[in-house]
Design a protein around this motif. Structure first.
Motif: not given
Length: 338
Positions: A65, A68-69, A141, A144, A150-152, A154-155, A299, A302
Motif C-alpha cells: 500500500g 503503490s502510493n 497512475m 488516480s 481505489d486500487q481495483d 486503477t488496475v 497494485l 493487491n
C-alpha cells in the motif's frame, strides 16, 4: 506513521517483491512481442502472479500500500526528466495544439462513451479516459490520486488500456504495411504519437514507418505527456464531485490536488535547461520507470480478480469504440494539418 511503515517487515518484503517484479518486467520487455506490452504492465502482471505465493499478500499488505502510493509519486516526478521542453518547443505550437485537442476531445468523448452510454463507474471512466487521452498506465497512475480512486479501478483501467493500445498498435502497423495509409513519414508519425496509448506503443508503431516517423511519433506522444500536469489538477477538482455531500465527510476529504505533478514539471524544466545533467538523464529516466514498475507491481499484488472479471467486459467494449474514434480523428488531423 511514515517512519513506522519504513521500519516494518511488511515494507521490506514488499520492497523486495516489487523490485524483483519491476526488474523482471524490464528484462522481459526486450523479447519480441513483449515490447508492445511494456515494462510497467509486465510488472503489474508479475505482481498479480505473486498472489499465488501462499501468504504473501497478507504479509506485505501495508508495505505494498505504501509503495503503490508513495513510489508512484516519486516515479512520476522522475519521469519528468524524459520530457525535453526545448525539443517540443522547436517543433512549434502546432504539435502542442494537436496534443491539447487530442487529449481534451479524447477524454471528454471517451468519458461519454464509458460512463453515459455504457454505464461504467465515474471514477473508472475518468481513469480510462485519461489513459487513452494522455499516456496509458503512467497517466492513469498520475491522475488516480487526484480522484482518490481505489486500487481495483486503477488496475482495471491499466489492464484495459494496455490491451487496447496493443490492439491498435497492430492495427496501425498492419494498415501501413498493407498500403492503406497514404501518408508521409511525418504524418504517420503524428498519427502514431497522437492516437496510441502508451509511449511504448507510439515508439513501436512509429518505428514501422522509419526513423523519421518514429522521431515525430515520440514528439507527438511527449506533447500529450505534458498535458498530464493540467489534467491531474483538473481531475483534482472533478474528484470533489465524487465526495459525499454532508459537511462532516467533506471536512474529512480535502481537495485532492496532486502537488507531486509540480515535481514532474520541475524535473522537465531542470532536465531541459540544465546542461550539467544531460549525461545522467537516461539513468534518471530508467530509475523513474523502475520505481513506477514497483508501484505497478504493488497494485498487482493487491488486485481483486473478481472485479476484473465482473467489470472488465463492458469497459473493454466501450474503450474499443473510443479508440476507434480516436484513431479516425487523429488520422484526419495528421493528414490535413501535417
Amino acid at each position: 506513521m511514515f517512519i513506522k511503515v519504513l521500519k516494518s517487515k511488511s515494507f521490506y518484503l514488499a520492497f523486495i517483491c516489487t523490485l524483483v517484479a519491476s526488474l523482471l518486467g524490464f528484462y522481459l520487455k526486450n523479447f519480441k512481442g513483449l515490447e508492445l506490452i511494456g515494462a510497467l504492465v509486465l510488472a503489474l502482471l508479475i505482481g498479480m502472479l505473486m498472489q499465488l505465493i501462499p501468504g504473501l499478500k497478507r504479509e506485505c499488505h501495508s508495505g505494498v500500500g505504501f509503495i503503490s502510493n508513495k513510489f508512484l509519486r516519486l516515479g512520476i516526478i522522475l519521469l519528468g526528466f524524459k520530457l525535453n521542453l526545448k525539443t517540443l518547443a522547436s517543433h512549434g505550437p502546432k504539435m502542442l495544439l494537436l496534443a491539447l485537442v487530442v487529449v481534451f476531445v479524447t477524454i471528454v468523448l471517451d468519458y461519454i462513451i464509458l460512463q453515459k452510454i455504457f454505464g461504467n463507474a465515474k471514477k473508472l471512466s475518468l481513469l480510462t479516459s485519461a489513459g487513452c487521452g494522455i499516456c496509458g498506465a503512467a497517466a492513469i497512475m498520475g491522475v488516480s490520486p487526484s480522484l482518490d480512486a481505489d486500487q481495483d479501478d486503477t488496475v482495471l483501467a491499466v489492464a484495459v488500456i494496455c490491451i487496447m493500445g496493443t490492439i491498435f498498435t497492430l492495427i496501425e502497423v498492419g494498415l501501413l504495411n498493407a498500403g492503406y495509409l497514404a501518408m508521409t513519414p511525418q504524418q504517420y508519425g503524428v498519427l502514431a504519437g497522437s492516437s496510441l496509448h502508451e509511449i511504448a506503443h507510439a515508439v513501436a508503431a512509429g518505428n514501422a514507418g522509419g526513423a523519421a516517423a518514429e522521431e515525430i511519433a515520440v514528439l507527438a506522444k511527449l506533447s500529450r505527456v505534458l498535458m498530464l500536469v493540467p489534467v491531474a489538477f483538473l481531475f483534482g477538482f472533478l474528484g470533489q464531485k465524487f465526495v459525499p455531500q454532508n459537511k462532516t465527510e467533506r471536512t474529512q476529504h480535502k481537495l485532492p490536488i496532486p502537488w507531486f505533478m509540480l515535481g514532474f514539471l520541475a524535473s522537465s524544466i531542470i532536465g531541459s535547461y540544465f546542461e550539467a545533467l544531460q549525461t545522467i538523464l537516461p539513468q534518471l529516466v530508467q530509475i523513474a520507470y523502475i520505481v513506477l514498475g514497483m508501484a505497478m507491481a504493488a497494485l498487482g499484488i493487491n488486485v481483486n480478480f473478481r472485479v476484473i472479471r465482473e467489470r472488465g467486459g463492458k469497459l473493454m467494449l466501450a474503450s474499443f469504440i473510443g479508440s476507434c474514434l480516436q484513431l479516425g480523428g487523429c488520422y484526419l488531423l495528421a493528414s490535413k494539418f501535417f
